[in-house]
Design a protein around this motif. Structure first.
Motif, PDB file in Angstrom:
ATOM      1  N   GLY A   1       2.010   1.023  -3.799  1.00  0.00           N
ATOM      2  CA  GLY A   1       0.967   0.742  -4.778  1.00  0.00           C
ATOM      3  C   GLY A   1       0.992  -0.702  -5.246  1.00  0.00           C
TER       4      GLY A   1
ATOM      5  N   GLY B   1      -0.084   4.032  -4.451  1.00  0.00           N
ATOM      6  CA  GLY B   1       0.733   3.969  -3.245  1.00  0.00           C
ATOM      7  C   GLY B   1       0.654   5.242  -2.437  1.00  0.00           C
TER       8      GLY B   1
ATOM      9  N   TYR C   1       0.827  -1.206   0.000  1.00  0.00           N
ATOM     10  CA  TYR C   1       0.000   0.000   0.000  1.00  0.00           C
ATOM     11  C   TYR C   1       0.864   1.260   0.000  1.00  0.00           C
ATOM     12  CZ  TYR C   1      -4.205  -2.731   0.912  1.00  0.00           C
ATOM     13  OH  TYR C   1      -5.249  -3.615   0.806  1.00  0.00           O
TER      14      TYR C   1
END
Length: 268
Positions: free
Chosen positions: A121, A192, A118
């Motif tokens: 991304g 991200g 996260y």
């Protein structure tokens, strides 16, 4: 191309296109409010929510969304408390978000690799639930902006006139901040947390260079965003590159071209 026959790439493309619309729509208002860095702040808070989601085994994007929305209310509260130093609200919430995310990382060493996805991304891992979440936020943002476009235009260009005309400024300020939180929380899995602010600010920066009016700048910001998202995802899929980074680098290239074009036109 073969990549268009892959379901994961189609989902990634749809999600990217939706975020490519909503991120600059929020970005244009944030830039005009001189709150460009709010994207980074809400992204860091959202990452803390994602980490907690993994820790308690609850849908991470959903928990991150809740954290981002709560942080947006906290920012508005602090902005009201520090009217002369409104940017302090962003610094305080960002510090808290980073600290909380780091703390949760230490508690859940087993899921850190998932949280890192996260941070940078993981658009190719979007599932149907993620896509529905992105679509829902996109529809909400587009509807709110279209229905309140004149009011938002007046508020961000002449806040005193908006107040005299009876517009509920506090409501609109909170609304924009909350919508931004929603966009960021669903976008971190696409580009991200470390890059999501770029998708909010860089298309707007490029549009302000070439736009002739506010409405034109909104259209150009969305156009530049979509060019970078679609082009970046296709290029990343073909050349096996990092999709989020490729999208942002294309955005920077578009900004550079816009600046060169403006300078060339002035010389001419």
């Amino acid at each position: 191309m073969e990549i268009f026959s892959d379901a994961f790439f189609v989902r990634a493309l749809i999600g990217g296109i939706l975020i490519g619309i909503t991120a600059p729509l929020m970005g244009i208002f944030l830039v005009l409010r001189r709150l460009s860095m709010i994207g980074d702040t809400l992204a860091h808070v959202s990452i803390a929510g994602v980490a907690l989601g993994f820790l308690i085994n609850v849908y991470p994007v959903g928990v991150g969304l809740v954290f981002a929305v709560l942080a947006s209310f906290a920012i508005e509260r602090l902005r009201k408390a520090y009217k002369t130093y409104a940017e302090l609200s962003i610094a305080v919430i960002m510090s808290g978000g980073v600290a909380l995310a780091t703390f949760l990382f230490t508690l859940g060493k087993g899921f850190n690799i998932n949280v890192y996805s996260y941070l940078f991304g993981s658009i190719y891992t979007l599932d149907r639930l993620d896509l529905w979440m992105v679509a829902g936020v996109a529809l909400l943002v587009i509807a709110v902006v279209l229905l309140n476009f004149k009011e938002l235009f007046l508020m961000f260009f002449d806040e005193d006139a908006a107040a005299v005309s009876g517009l509920p400024l506090r409501f609109y300020n909170i609304m924009i901040t909350v919508l931004t939180a929603l966009v960021i929380s669903v976008a971190i899995k696409i580009v991200g947390a470390l890059l999501v602010s770029s998708l909010i600010t860089i298309p707007v920066a490029a549009s302000l260079v070439v736009a002739r009016s506010f409405r034109h700048s909104v259209v150009m910001a969305v156009l530049f965003s979509e060019l970078a998202v679609i082009g970046g995802l296709i290029l990343a899929g073909v050349a096996n590159l990092a999709p989020g980074a490729t999208v942002v680098l294309l955005l920077i290239a578009i900004l550079m071209m816009a600046l060169v074009l403006r300078k060339g036109l002035r010389i001419w």
